[in-house]
Design a protein around this motif. Sequence first.
Motif, short mmCIF file in Angstrom:
data_model
loop_
_atom_site.label_atom_id
_atom_site.label_comp_id
_atom_site.label_asym_id
_atom_site.label_seq_id
_atom_site.Cartn_x
_atom_site.Cartn_y
_atom_site.Cartn_z
N VAL A 146 -3.30 -1.39 3.70
CA VAL A 146 -2.77 -0.05 3.48
C VAL A 146 -2.44 0.66 4.79
N SER A 147 -2.83 0.10 5.90
CA SER A 147 -2.42 0.61 7.21
C SER A 147 -2.43 -0.57 8.18
N GLY A 148 -1.70 -0.43 9.26
CA GLY A 148 -1.62 -1.52 10.22
C GLY A 148 -0.71 -2.64 9.80
N ARG B 198 2.12 -6.69 11.70
CA ARG B 198 2.20 -7.94 10.96
C ARG B 198 3.62 -8.22 10.52
N HIS B 199 4.27 -7.20 9.98
CA HIS B 199 5.66 -7.37 9.56
C HIS B 199 6.56 -7.69 10.75
N LEU C 68 2.51 6.33 1.92
CA LEU C 68 2.68 4.89 1.78
C LEU C 68 4.06 4.42 2.23
N ALA C 69 5.03 5.32 2.25
CA ALA C 69 6.39 4.95 2.61
C ALA C 69 6.58 4.80 4.12
N ILE C 70 5.66 5.34 4.90
CA ILE C 70 5.88 5.40 6.35
C ILE C 70 6.07 4.01 6.95
N GLU C 71 5.13 3.09 6.69
CA GLU C 71 5.24 1.76 7.29
C GLU C 71 6.39 0.95 6.70
N HIS C 72 6.73 1.24 5.45
CA HIS C 72 7.92 0.59 4.88
C HIS C 72 9.17 1.04 5.63
N ARG C 73 9.26 2.34 5.85
CA ARG C 73 10.40 2.89 6.59
C ARG C 73 10.46 2.29 8.00
N LEU D 272 -7.74 4.16 1.32
CA LEU D 272 -6.91 3.75 0.18
C LEU D 272 -6.88 4.84 -0.88
N ALA D 273 -8.03 5.41 -1.17
CA ALA D 273 -8.09 6.48 -2.16
C ALA D 273 -7.20 7.65 -1.75
#
Length: 270
Positions: free
Chosen positions: A63-65, A69-70, A100-105, A226-227
Amino acid sequence: MIEALLKTIPANRIVAAVRNPAKARDLAERGVIVREADYSRPDTLGPALTGVEKLLLISSTEVSGRLPRHSAVIEAAKANGVSLIAYTSMLHADTSPARLAIEHRQTEEVIAASELPAVILRNGWYTENHLMALPAALEHGAFVGAAKDGRFSSAARQDYAEAAAVVLATDGHAGKTYELAADQAFTLAELAAEVSRQSGKAVVYNDLSEIAYRDVLTGAGLPGDLAALLADADAAASRGALFDGGGALGRLIGRPTTSMQSLVAAALRA
């Protein structure tokens, strides 16, 4: 997703890159090429991608970090001459207020900077995620959340898997971004009403504040980070972040998306 690919692609042309090849023995027995690839061990990525033409980068479950990896996978893909990279992002990742969108962006930005031909699969919520709470909802008579009357264009995991398989198995997708969401959206109150209708038990939706919902999730045993992210996502959904009415998912898979009602029925039978 591999099951969907096997419908149109010979097994010996499919590479499954997994952390533990022993757990993918069933795929190997069917002729799929199984290779070790671990996000946390970049030295495994290059060998795993040798000879690969098209790569599906499934976002890490962390959920972070996730970004490092990507980025390591994207770098390995470029070094190994991958001709197309498809990435499972989040619905409206470029504008979503959800944390949750931040790392996807950020991952989308790394892919763009790599100059690799790419297709972005912005997946909406999974209906199965909602139904993970089904046993508790039946026991206590309520779903809980912080989404107010926000609409979720949630779809089945299988629908998203089929969309990814189409992108890998057919041409003409490079440079495209697909906002993938179900044909029909629903509120959590509508989900509760459907569960109630099908189960014959009174089930309602109790809307909480974001903080109260976070506390419920931590009380259920979820890690605090995560919560907080899940509660934030519900709050974002109340502002429309997890709704999309464009119909791209159904067009891509060539059929109507799986309905919430049928997934509720399947979950109740399980």
